[in-house]
Design a protein around this motif. Sequence first.
Motif, short mmCIF file in Angstrom:
data_model
loop_
_atom_site.label_atom_id
_atom_site.label_comp_id
_atom_site.label_asym_id
_atom_site.label_seq_id
_atom_site.Cartn_x
_atom_site.Cartn_y
_atom_site.Cartn_z
N THR A 43 -8.73 -4.91 1.41
CA THR A 43 -7.57 -5.28 2.38
C THR A 43 -8.00 -4.87 3.77
O THR A 43 -9.09 -4.42 3.81
CB THR A 43 -6.45 -4.20 2.03
N GLU A 50 0.75 -1.23 0.07
CA GLU A 50 -0.06 0.00 -0.19
C GLU A 50 0.89 1.13 0.11
O GLU A 50 1.91 1.42 0.82
CB GLU A 50 -1.07 0.10 1.33
N TRP A 87 2.81 9.82 -2.27
CA TRP A 87 1.21 9.35 -1.74
C TRP A 87 1.32 9.73 -0.11
O TRP A 87 0.33 10.23 0.28
CB TRP A 87 1.28 7.85 -1.99
N ALA A 138 -9.86 3.60 -7.00
CA ALA A 138 -9.78 2.90 -5.90
C ALA A 138 -10.00 3.81 -4.83
O ALA A 138 -9.95 5.22 -4.49
CB ALA A 138 -8.54 2.38 -5.91
N SER A 158 -8.60 4.35 -1.04
CA SER A 158 -7.44 3.96 -0.02
C SER A 158 -7.53 4.89 1.31
O SER A 158 -7.31 6.11 1.15
CB SER A 158 -5.97 4.07 -0.75
N SER A 215 -7.73 -0.57 1.91
CA SER A 215 -8.12 -0.18 0.53
C SER A 215 -9.54 -0.94 -0.03
O SER A 215 -9.36 -2.19 0.38
CB SER A 215 -7.02 -0.37 -0.27
N ASN A 216 -10.10 -0.28 -0.87
CA ASN A 216 -10.90 -1.03 -1.90
C ASN A 216 -11.01 -0.77 -3.14
O ASN A 216 -11.01 0.58 -3.45
CB ASN A 216 -12.58 -0.56 -1.08
N ARG A 217 -10.73 -1.41 -4.03
CA ARG A 217 -10.37 -1.12 -5.52
C ARG A 217 -10.83 -2.23 -6.37
O ARG A 217 -11.08 -3.58 -5.99
CB ARG A 217 -8.66 -1.15 -5.59
N VAL A 232 -2.73 1.41 5.85
CA VAL A 232 -3.75 1.71 4.77
C VAL A 232 -4.95 0.53 4.56
O VAL A 232 -4.55 -0.47 4.78
CB VAL A 232 -2.97 2.14 3.27
N GLN A 235 -1.83 4.29 -7.12
CA GLN A 235 -1.64 5.42 -5.77
C GLN A 235 -0.24 6.11 -6.48
O GLN A 235 0.10 6.96 -5.60
CB GLN A 235 -1.11 4.55 -4.68
#
Length: 359
Positions: A250, A54, A67, A150, A152, A132-134, A130, A60
Motif C-alpha cells: 500500500t 487501513e 487500532w 503484517a 502497518s 502497510s506491507n502484509r 497508514v 489489525q
Amino acid sequence: MTVLQPGTGTVRGAVHLPSTPATVLWGRLPCGDDAPVLHVEPGTELTVDTVSHEGLLEDQGRDPVAWFGRHGVDAADVLGDAVAIAAQVPHGPDDGPHVVTGPVRVAGCEPGDLLAVTVLETTPRVPYGVISNRHGRGALPGELPRGEDAVSVFVPVRETADGPVGCLPVHDGGEPLVTFPLRPFLGLVGVAVPGGERPHSVPPGPHGGNIDVNLLQVGATLYLPVQVPGALLYVGDPHFAQGDGEVALTALEASLRVTLRVDRVPRADAVARFGEVDGPLVETAEHLVPTGLHPDLDEAVRRCVRAAIRLLHARWGLDEHLAYAYLSAATDFDISQVVDRVCGVHARIRKADFDRVSR
C-alpha cells in the motif's frame, strides 16, 4: 486539520454519497446485477465520503477505535463510518481489502460509451494515514515483511508553509523527521462488469477498479469503457500519497472526501477523440495517459505501448511506425503499481507536442 466525520464539513457536489453499511461493499466490486445506491444524470457533481480499509482489517483487529487509539488517536477522531463498516459489513477471507462505495447509475450510459470521471476536489478527512506491507506481497515477496505479521506504519500528517506533509521516523519510536508532500487521489475507480459475479477488489482490468494511477489528482479525468447500462460507477481506495510502483503493497492510505463530475461520452465521440478504448485512459491538463494491465509486467508494458500507438493514430493520425518512434523518443512509460496481482503501466503523452497537428 479538521476531521470530516459523516454529516460534517462542506459538501461541494450537488449530490452527496456517504459510505455506510448500505452503500458499500468490502473487498468486492459491484457487478451488473447489483442495484444502484444512487441515480445521477450526466454532468452531475457528486461528493463521496470514501473510507480507507487501513485500521479496519482483521490483521489489525477489525476495531479502528482500538487500532488507531494505540497510535495516539482519540476515539472522537476516528471516523464513525469506518467504525460502522468494520462492525457491520461482511468481509470474507477471500475478499480484497478495499471499502468500495457504490454503484452509481449514470443515466443514458450504454455499452460502447465511455464514462468520464473528472476529479474536482480531494479533501483529507483525517490528519493521519497508514502504509502497510502484509502477506508477503509487495515488490519483495519472501523478503519483506521479515516476520509472519503484517507491518502497518502509522503516518501522522502535519501542516507546513508548503502544505500538508506525511511524516515518518528514521527508527521505530523516533521523531518523525522524514517528510513528503501529500498528493491525494482515488486508487480505485471503476464501472461494473456484466453478470452476477462480483469481482475481487484487488486486480484492475478493462473495467478500471484498483488501477492506482497517481495522476488522478484534481483536474484529471478517467475514461472507462461502459460495460453495462448505466455504467454503475464505484470508487474507493483513497490515498494521501503514492509513488509509482506502490512497492510495499500500500501507499499512504487514508480517507478522503472527493468531488467528481460524471459525464457520458457517446461511442461515436469516444472513437473520434481516442480511437477504440479497451481499458482505463487518463487525461490531465498536460498529458493523455493510456494504460496497460497484465499479471506479467513486461506484457503490461507491451499492452500500454500498443494502446499508446492506437491513441496517437486515432487522435492525430500518426502512422504506426512514426507513433512508435515518437513514443520511444518523447514519452515516459511509468509503472503504476506492481502489487495488485495485475501489474499496471501508464504512458504520459504530452498533448502540447501535437499543437501543430490538425485533427
